[in-house]
Design an enzyme around this catalytic site. Structure first.
Site, mmCIF file in Angstrom:
data_model
loop_
_atom_site.group_PDB
_atom_site.id
_atom_site.type_symbol
_atom_site.label_atom_id
_atom_site.label_comp_id
_atom_site.label_asym_id
_atom_site.label_seq_id
_atom_site.Cartn_x
_atom_site.Cartn_y
_atom_site.Cartn_z
ATOM 1 N N ARG A 84 45.752 41.176 40.846
ATOM 2 C CA ARG A 84 44.389 41.134 40.193
ATOM 3 C C ARG A 84 43.480 41.266 41.238
ATOM 4 N NH1 ARG A 84 47.097 41.540 36.519
ATOM 5 N NH2 ARG A 84 47.291 40.388 34.402
ATOM 6 N N GLU A 135 37.203 45.177 36.069
ATOM 7 C CA GLU A 135 37.591 46.532 35.801
ATOM 8 C C GLU A 135 36.980 47.284 34.282
ATOM 9 O OE1 GLU A 135 41.824 45.682 35.302
ATOM 10 O OE2 GLU A 135 42.028 45.042 37.284
ATOM 11 N N HIS A 161 44.269 49.992 36.623
ATOM 12 C CA HIS A 161 45.048 48.979 36.197
ATOM 13 C C HIS A 161 46.227 49.508 35.309
ATOM 14 C CE1 HIS A 161 45.566 44.545 35.203
ATOM 15 N NE2 HIS A 161 46.735 45.082 35.088
HETATM 16 O O1 LIG Z 1 49.999 41.296 34.089
HETATM 17 C C1 LIG Z 1 50.704 42.186 33.666
HETATM 18 O O2 LIG Z 1 51.883 42.491 33.669
HETATM 19 C C2 LIG Z 1 49.716 43.622 33.809
HETATM 20 O O3 LIG Z 1 49.096 43.406 35.060
HETATM 21 C C3 LIG Z 1 49.002 43.582 32.527
HETATM 22 O O4 LIG Z 1 48.083 42.621 32.501
#
Ligand SMILES: O=C(O)[C@H](O)CO
Length: 328
Positions: free
Chosen positions: A244, A273, A292
């Protein structure tokens, strides 16, 4: 719910930039009466009473107290991914609503994203692609020297199922592997991928040529990598983040990339994001940013929906949820 009626499932939207995929709709409709947020908002009172489950797709719809209060029959929220940092787990649980994530489906595709970023950054793929397609293409070999991956050291921060799959891949690329995790893996598991445990993250940061962040975002991992940690890294090292954005102090990263404290970064996640279009990180040459991508492959996204359906049906039938997430 009337007899013979399918349970009502609320989703944010179908299609669009972040809506559930059209190709998943027939499968979902086999099991549920599908309702979008738009339909719900147009007839809150009647629809609200019927919704028993929510399928969160790319963190949407936003779950807050007001929404939970307007869904008195809600029993379960299933997330289309593994990270649950976007949900207030305690709040949801206080409404007696169960929660599930989708760990089985995500690990291989997310590990692939991590390795793709590592290789792309090492071999400067984006930069050389741009050189190769430019009308005035001119380069000499010295301009495009990358970093040799075989024999380099990868430090994996977070050795859950995704971290472990990255180690498997890195082993095949002949890398030396270090990892830092709250708990050490079993010796057999470490041996299978040739990974060495670093109890202290500092020691991993000092030794690694590539540092890959794979931790969940929690209060403990918020800005885990800041100025001090970046300065511990080798000036030739690359930071890869597939967890993250908030796990990294972005201002500190920007300064480190601008001043050569580290060689490069490859980020699949940022905070926010997407980044504002005038953000200074977007202007750097020694960075790769992807939107992402994590799990986004055709098969993984479909498996995630299957895993969500499995969890929702279990909750609605009073059975244990295969991937229940409890508030900590
Ligand atoms: O957490 C997850 O699996 C991916 O980053 C999608 O949010």
């Amino acid at each position: 719910m009337e007899e013979g009626e399918l349970p009502w499932l609320l989703v944010d939207e179908i299609g669009g930039i972040r809506g559930i995929l059209h190709s998943h709709v027939p499968f979902l409709k086999k099991h549920f009466h599908l309702i979008t947020m738009k339909e719900f908002l147009e007839n809150r009172k009647d629809i609200g009473k019927k919704v028993q489950a929510i399928y969160l797709w790319w963190h949407k719809p936003v779950i807050n107290k007001e929404l939970l209060q307007s869904l008195p029959s809600l029993k379960v929220i299933a997330n289309s991914g593994v990270g649950m940092d976007h949900l207030d787990l305690k709040l949801v649980a206080s409404f007696g609503v169960k929660m599930a994530n989708a760990p089985r489906a995500v690990s291989s595709s997310t590990a692939d994203t991590g390795m793709a970023l590592l290789l792309a950054s090492a071999r400067r793929l984006v930069e050389v692609h741009n050189i190769s397609i430019s009308p005035s293409m001119k380069y000499c070999e010295a301009d495009i020297l990358g970093v040799k991956v075989a024999g380099a050291t990868l430090g994996i921060v977070g050795m859950g199922s995704i971290g472990y799959k990255i180690a498997l891949r890195a082993k095949a690329f002949e890398m030396n592997i270090l990892y830092h995790n709250r708990t050490q893996r079993k010796v057999q598991e470490e041996q299978a991928v040739g990974a060495t445990y670093c109890k202290k993250i500092d020691s991993l940061l000092q030794q690694a040529d590539f540092v890959m962040l794979v931790v969940s975002l929690t209060p403990q991992t918020h800005k885990l990598i800041g100025k001090r940690e970046l300065e511990l890294m080798k000036p030739t090292a690359t930071l890869i983040n597939i967890s993250r954005g908030a796990v990294v102090d972005q201002e500190a990263l920007l300064a480190a990339l601008q001043t050569g404290v580290i060689r490069a970064a490859a980020l699949d996640v940022t905070s926010p994001e997407p980044l504002p279009r005038d953000h200074s990180l977007l202007k750097l040459k020694n960075i790769i940013i992807t939107p992402h991508l994590g799990i986004k492959t055709d098969k993984a996204t479909y498996m995630i929906t299957e895993e969500a359906v499995e969890n929702i049906l279990a909750a609605l039938n009073g059975l244990p949820l295969p991937s229940e997430v409890l508030p900590s």
